[in-house]
Design a protein around this motif. Structure first.
Motif, PDB file in Angstrom:
ATOM      1  N   UNK A 109      -2.620   4.213 -12.297  1.00  0.00           N
ATOM      2  CA  UNK A 109      -1.953   3.725 -11.090  1.00  0.00           C
ATOM      3  C   UNK A 109      -2.989   3.375 -10.034  1.00  0.00           C
ATOM      4  N   UNK A 110      -4.017   4.204  -9.898  1.00  0.00           N
ATOM      5  CA  UNK A 110      -5.073   3.930  -8.925  1.00  0.00           C
ATOM      6  C   UNK A 110      -5.836   2.657  -9.288  1.00  0.00           C
ATOM      7  N   UNK A 111      -6.125   2.475 -10.576  1.00  0.00           N
ATOM      8  CA  UNK A 111      -6.833   1.272 -11.015  1.00  0.00           C
ATOM      9  C   UNK A 111      -5.990   0.026 -10.774  1.00  0.00           C
ATOM     10  N   UNK A 112      -4.699   0.120 -11.082  1.00  0.00           N
ATOM     11  CA  UNK A 112      -3.803  -1.007 -10.837  1.00  0.00           C
ATOM     12  C   UNK A 112      -3.688  -1.281  -9.344  1.00  0.00           C
ATOM     13  N   UNK A 113      -3.635  -0.234  -8.551  1.00  0.00           N
ATOM     14  CA  UNK A 113      -3.552  -0.371  -7.089  1.00  0.00           C
ATOM     15  C   UNK A 113      -4.716  -1.206  -6.565  1.00  0.00           C
ATOM     16  N   UNK A 162     -10.047  -4.426   0.734  1.00  0.00           N
ATOM     17  CA  UNK A 162     -10.323  -3.352  -0.223  1.00  0.00           C
ATOM     18  C   UNK A 162     -10.721  -2.051   0.458  1.00  0.00           C
ATOM     19  N   UNK A 163     -11.459  -2.122   1.544  1.00  0.00           N
ATOM     20  CA  UNK A 163     -11.892  -0.883   2.204  1.00  0.00           C
ATOM     21  C   UNK A 163     -10.702  -0.088   2.711  1.00  0.00           C
ATOM     22  N   UNK A 164      -9.644  -0.772   3.172  1.00  0.00           N
ATOM     23  CA  UNK A 164      -8.450  -0.065   3.621  1.00  0.00           C
ATOM     24  C   UNK A 164      -7.706   0.559   2.438  1.00  0.00           C
ATOM     25  N   UNK A 165      -7.704  -0.137   1.316  1.00  0.00           N
ATOM     26  CA  UNK A 165      -7.082   0.425   0.117  1.00  0.00           C
ATOM     27  C   UNK A 165      -7.859   1.632  -0.393  1.00  0.00           C
ATOM     28  N   UNK A 166      -9.176   1.588  -0.288  1.00  0.00           N
ATOM     29  CA  UNK A 166      -9.985   2.746  -0.694  1.00  0.00           C
ATOM     30  C   UNK A 166      -9.705   3.950   0.192  1.00  0.00           C
ATOM     31  N   UNK A 167      -9.589   3.701   1.494  1.00  0.00           N
ATOM     32  CA  UNK A 167      -9.281   4.795   2.412  1.00  0.00           C
ATOM     33  C   UNK A 167      -7.897   5.361   2.112  1.00  0.00           C
ATOM     34  N   UNK A 168      -6.935   4.479   1.870  1.00  0.00           N
ATOM     35  CA  UNK A 168      -5.570   4.931   1.573  1.00  0.00           C
ATOM     36  C   UNK A 168      -5.515   5.689   0.250  1.00  0.00           C
ATOM     37  N   UNK A 169      -6.232   5.207  -0.758  1.00  0.00           N
ATOM     38  CA  UNK A 169      -6.239   5.884  -2.059  1.00  0.00           C
ATOM     39  C   UNK A 169      -6.920   7.247  -1.960  1.00  0.00           C
ATOM     40  N   UNK A 170      -8.054   7.310  -1.288  1.00  0.00           N
ATOM     41  CA  UNK A 170      -8.747   8.591  -1.146  1.00  0.00           C
ATOM     42  C   UNK A 170      -7.917   9.579  -0.345  1.00  0.00           C
ATOM     43  N   UNK A 171      -7.258   9.104   0.700  1.00  0.00           N
ATOM     44  CA  UNK A 171      -6.407   9.986   1.502  1.00  0.00           C
ATOM     45  C   UNK A 171      -5.218  10.476   0.695  1.00  0.00           C
ATOM     46  N   UNK A 172      -4.601   9.575  -0.057  1.00  0.00           N
ATOM     47  CA  UNK A 172      -3.461   9.958  -0.889  1.00  0.00           C
ATOM     48  C   UNK A 172      -3.876  10.976  -1.944  1.00  0.00           C
ATOM     49  N   UNK A 226       0.834  -1.199   0.000  1.00  0.00           N
ATOM     50  CA  UNK A 226       0.000   0.000   0.000  1.00  0.00           C
ATOM     51  C   UNK A 226       0.869   1.249   0.000  1.00  0.00           C
ATOM     52  N   UNK A 227       1.934   1.249   0.789  1.00  0.00           N
ATOM     53  CA  UNK A 227       2.843   2.401   0.818  1.00  0.00           C
ATOM     54  C   UNK A 227       3.536   2.582  -0.530  1.00  0.00           C
ATOM     55  N   UNK A 228       3.927   1.485  -1.170  1.00  0.00           N
ATOM     56  CA  UNK A 228       4.570   1.576  -2.488  1.00  0.00           C
ATOM     57  C   UNK A 228       3.589   2.117  -3.532  1.00  0.00           C
ATOM     58  N   UNK A 229       2.350   1.634  -3.510  1.00  0.00           N
ATOM     59  CA  UNK A 229       1.351   2.148  -4.442  1.00  0.00           C
ATOM     60  C   UNK A 229       1.048   3.616  -4.164  1.00  0.00           C
ATOM     61  N   UNK A 230       0.997   4.012  -2.891  1.00  0.00           N
ATOM     62  CA  UNK A 230       0.737   5.408  -2.548  1.00  0.00           C
ATOM     63  C   UNK A 230       1.858   6.306  -3.052  1.00  0.00           C
ATOM     64  N   UNK A 231       3.099   5.860  -2.914  1.00  0.00           N
ATOM     65  CA  UNK A 231       4.231   6.652  -3.423  1.00  0.00           C
ATOM     66  C   UNK A 231       4.182   6.759  -4.946  1.00  0.00           C
ATOM     67  N   UNK A 232       3.884   5.657  -5.624  1.00  0.00           N
ATOM     68  CA  UNK A 232       3.772   5.692  -7.084  1.00  0.00           C
ATOM     69  C   UNK A 232       2.615   6.577  -7.524  1.00  0.00           C
ATOM     70  N   UNK A 233       1.515   6.535  -6.779  1.00  0.00           N
ATOM     71  CA  UNK A 233       0.362   7.366  -7.117  1.00  0.00           C
ATOM     72  C   UNK A 233       0.677   8.845  -6.930  1.00  0.00           C
ATOM     73  N   UNK A 234       1.346   9.187  -5.829  1.00  0.00           N
ATOM     74  CA  UNK A 234       1.731  10.586  -5.608  1.00  0.00           C
ATOM     75  C   UNK A 234       2.668  11.080  -6.706  1.00  0.00           C
ATOM     76  N   UNK A 235       3.602  10.239  -7.110  1.00  0.00           N
ATOM     77  CA  UNK A 235       4.520  10.600  -8.192  1.00  0.00           C
ATOM     78  C   UNK A 235       3.759  10.794  -9.502  1.00  0.00           C
ATOM     79  N   UNK A 236       2.822   9.904  -9.792  1.00  0.00           N
ATOM     80  CA  UNK A 236       2.034  10.028 -11.026  1.00  0.00           C
ATOM     81  C   UNK A 236       1.127  11.252 -10.974  1.00  0.00           C
ATOM     82  N   UNK A 237       0.565  11.541  -9.814  1.00  0.00           N
ATOM     83  CA  UNK A 237      -0.289  12.726  -9.664  1.00  0.00           C
ATOM     84  C   UNK A 237       0.516  13.999  -9.873  1.00  0.00           C
ATOM     85  N   UNK A 238       1.714  14.028  -9.298  1.00  0.00           N
ATOM     86  CA  UNK A 238       2.576  15.195  -9.447  1.00  0.00           C
ATOM     87  C   UNK A 238       3.063  15.338 -10.893  1.00  0.00           C
TER      88      UNK A 238
END
Length: 179
Positions: A34-38, A48-58, A10-22
């Motif tokens: 990246x979010x879809x792959x995550x 999944x609910x924890x991943x949704x919370x992490x993705x929305x927070x990120x 989850x932390x690796x996907x969050x870092x990749x998502x932040x990089x892609x967003x930036x």
């Protein structure tokens, strides 16, 4: 999958998502693939609910870092999370087991890929619709172009990640008959 391994992924996907967003702000790309792959890759964990919370927070943090206010950050978080969730749910529904590598063996590869492509197209269309609602000043031709771009990007990123995942998976030798 253990909780520690899930947290690391989850932390690796969050870092990749932040990089892609930036990077998306500079390169006119979207972080949706990246979010879809995550969400698709984390589906077998059952959290999944924890991943949704992490993705929305990120997503909300990324929007805030780009200068959005609190309300706009929440709207961007919803617009970034819902299409990715739609892709993960539709892929698991229409091509069950495809991500894990087993799936429906009685249907052709083309049939399964067409279902994954349809899930990517619907997810990208939902993202384009949400973007058009959030940014009403965009030109009329922007939504179809971003939908087409995001559909291709989701499909390419997902297929590349699945191919990489399958190439790294250990091969079990088949049953051999000895005479």
């Amino acid at each position: 999958m253990t909780v520690a391994r899930h947290a690391i992924r989850t932390a690796a996907f969050a870092a990749a998502y932040l990089l892609a967003f930036w990077a998306g702000g500079y390169l006119f790309l979207s972080a949706l693939p990246i979010a879809a792959l995550w969400l698709l890759a984390q589906t077998p964990s059952g959290r999944r609910r924890f991943d949704l919370i992490a993705l929305a927070t990120t997503t909300a943090v990324a929007a805030t870092l780009n200068g959005a206010g609190p309300l706009l950050s929440l709207a961007v978080a919803a617009a970034g999370t819902l299409p990715a969730l739609l892709f993960a749910v539709l892929t698991e529904r229409w091509a069950p087991g495809w991500w894990q590598g087993h799936g429906d063996r009685f249907r052709s590869l083309r049939h399964r890929l067409s279902r994954v492509a349809a899930a990517a197209a619907l997810s990208a269309a939902a993202a384009g619709l949400l973007q058009a609602v959030l940014l009403p000043d965009t030109p009329w031709y922007a939504a179809p172009l971003t939908t087409l771009r995001d559909t291709a990007a989701i499909l390419l990123v997902t297929l590349a990640a699945r191919a990489l995942r399958r190439s790294r998976a250990p091969r079990t030798p088949g049953l051999t008959l000895v005479r």
